[in-house]
Structure formats: structure tokens, C-alpha cells
Write a protein that holds these residues in place. Structure first.
Motif, PDB file in Angstrom:
ATOM      1  N   SER A 221       4.605  -1.840  -7.638  1.00  0.00           N
ATOM      2  CA  SER A 221       4.517  -3.297  -7.724  1.00  0.00           C
ATOM      3  C   SER A 221       4.500  -3.881  -6.323  1.00  0.00           C
ATOM      4  CB  SER A 221       5.711  -3.845  -8.503  1.00  0.00           C
ATOM      5  OG  SER A 221       5.711  -5.256  -8.484  1.00  0.00           O
TER       6      SER A 221
ATOM      7  N   THR B 216       0.641  -3.431  -9.668  1.00  0.00           N
ATOM      8  CA  THR B 216       0.726  -4.717 -10.350  1.00  0.00           C
ATOM      9  C   THR B 216       1.079  -5.805  -9.346  1.00  0.00           C
ATOM     10  OG1 THR B 216       3.052  -4.304 -10.925  1.00  0.00           O
ATOM     11  CG2 THR B 216       1.380  -3.663 -12.532  1.00  0.00           C
TER      12      THR B 216
ATOM     13  N   GLY C  68       6.508  -5.282 -16.441  1.00  0.00           N
ATOM     14  CA  GLY C  68       5.833  -4.226 -15.702  1.00  0.00           C
ATOM     15  C   GLY C  68       5.835  -2.909 -16.454  1.00  0.00           C
TER      16      GLY C  68
END
Length: 280
Positions: A167, A193, A224
Motif C-alpha cells: 500500500s 493499492t 485493502g
């Protein structure tokens, strides 16, 4: 839809919110396992809980959401937990984390036999120095791991991973740097992400990016992890990258529409879940 057999291995925890007193079951491996089951696949969870009420609750909730729990080990001691302070703005601060029964967990010989038969295995937080990841990869198993939950260098190597997840927040430049770093470190496929900005995927030669659809957010907990489940399910079914990203985003959007990383039907403390807990 092709029905596949998935397994997730590693962390589970009880998120305890202060000052409301509400608690939710979570953890990367647990959330991914539940989401894969909700997508209609066979989903196994391998990990350790304590021999306490939280451990029994975790097993019950997993089973009620369709996850196979024969690989859950009940160990002496307490189930992992995280203390979370919630600010008036809705921001969450992780005040304390105790890995409890998760610390030192290793799948047993019979578990390893089953894991090597899976269509795909996703690894969450583990403190095994990468031993499980390396053993599964050497056996030719398709394996993914989220390095965002394994920040220690000793446990988060990505070399050989079928998919490395990470992330980068909403920073586009940071996302591109992270994609390239994961490929340089040996991941076959890197997926990063970017929160409300969507997600990107790359194999070092080509890449794809998708934007996140505007949604009304109730709670981002586990979004997520839900993205990971949607992505790997589509990927293992042979869908193209754009479809994998879209499927991941769709699964994350559903999760943002309710409290917690997955529906926790039997948790009595969710009846008044919204009281005293500011949500983003």
C-alpha cells in the motif's frame, strides 16, 4: 465462475476500540480468507488463537462466514489483540499491539501437505523469517503476501512471490516507486493499492492502473484485505489485469459499506456498533 481452493496463513487479532469498548475480529490473513469464502471459493484459514473467549469467537465467526477452520490451532494463552484509539475526526491510532498466540505460529506437517495442494496461498503476518513462503514456492505453489503487514526485513522478502501486495496511500509517485522496487526484489507481479485513488499492477514490462469508484464510506477497516481477495480470485481464474483490479476494487467497496473487515453476524457487541465510534 471457476471454484478454486484457497488458503490464507498467519495473523488474526481482536481490534479493541477505545473509548467505545467495541471489538472486531480482523487481521490480514483472516479478512482475506473470509472474503474469498464470500466470493464462493473454498477458503481455508491456518493460524493460531488463544484458548480464551476471543479465540472461540474467532473460530465461530470464521465458520459462520464459510471459512474452513480445521487448520486453526488453539494454543495456551491469549488471542492476539490491538488497542485502537479513535479521535473525534474518525482517525484511528494504534496504541498497542500484542500478537499473543500468533507469535511463533508455524503450520504443522499435515497442514503443509494440504497447503501444497491449494490453487493459491496468501500469507499474512508471520514471524518465521520467510520459511513458509520459501517452502511453498519451492513446491511450485502460487503464493501472495502483503508486505504492508510484514514490515520487518527478516519476514517480508518478496523474491519469487507470485504476487506481492503493498500500500502506498494516495501518493502516485510513491506507488510507482514501490511497484518497481517489488519487481526489482524478485516478485513476479507487484500490486500497489492507493486508497481512494485506486490501484496499480506491474510485472516490470507492462503495467495497468484503475481508479476507485466513488463510494459512501462507512468504515475502511479491511478494505485493502478485501481488495487482495478480489484480485487473487480473478487472477487465478485467468482474468486480465484490468478485470483483476476492478474485481479487487469492487470487493473493497463492499467492505467500506459496513463496519469491520467482514460481516460478523454473531458478535453481540455489533448490535450498537456505531455508538461511540466515530467512523470515516
Amino acid at each position: 465462475m471457476i471454484k478454486l481452493s484457497f488458503a490464507t496463513v498467519g495473523d488474526n487479532c481482536i481490534d479493541r476500540f477505545r473509548p467505545s469498548g467495541m471489538s472486531l475480529i480482523g487481521g490480514n490473513a483472516v479478512n482475506v480468507a473470509v472474503q474469498l469464502a464470500l466470493l464462493g471459493h473454498v477458503s481455508h484459514y491456518f493460524g493460531a488463537v488463544g484458548d480464551d473467549d476471543d479465540g472461540r469467537r474467532t473460530i465461530r465467526e470464521l465458520a459462520e462466514n464459510g471459512v474452513e477452520v480445521e487448520g486453526v490451532e488453539c494454543r495456551p494463552g491469549h488471542t492476539a489483540y490491538t488497542l485502537i484509539d479513535v479521535l473525534p475526526s474518525g482517525e484511528r491510532l494504534f496504541a498497542h499491539e500484542d500478537f499473543g498466540a500468533c507469535a511463533g505460529y508455524r503450520p504443522g506437517p499435515e497442514d503443509l501437505i494440504l497447503l501444497k495442494q491449494m490453487d493459491h496461498v496468501h500469507i499474512g503476518w508471520m514471524d518465521d523469517g520467510g520459511a513458509l513462503r520459501e517452502e511453498l514456492l519451492s513446491a511450485g505453489v502460487s503464493v501472495s503476501q502483503d508486505i504492508s503487514v510484514n514490515t520487518g526485513e527478516r519476514n517480508r522478502g518478496v523474491s519469487g512471490l507470485s504476487i506481492a501486495f503493498a500500500s502506498a496511500g494516495e501518493d502516485d509517485a510513491a506507488a510507482q516507486i514501490m511497484l518497481q522496487r517489488l519487481i526489482d526484489e524478485g516478485a513476479r507481479l507487484a500490486v500497489v493499492t492507493r486508497g481512494a485513488k485506486g490501484a496499480s499492477v506491474s510485472d516490470g514490462k507492462r503495467s495497468a492502473t484503475t481508479a476507485a469508484a466513488p463510494i459512501k464510506v462507512i468504515d475502511t477497516t479491511g478494505a485493502g484485505d478485501s481488495f487482495i481477495a478480489g484480485f487473487i480470485a480473478a487472477y487465478r481464474q485467468g482474468e486480465d489485469w484490468d478485470s483483476c483490479l476492478e474485481r479487487g476494487g469492487r470487493q473493497a467497496a463492499v467492505t467500506c459499506g459496513h463496519i469491520g473487515g467482514f460481516p460478523q453476524i454473531s458478535a453481540s457487541n455489533l448490535i450498537d456498533a456505531g455508538k461511540g465510534l466515530p467512523l470515516r
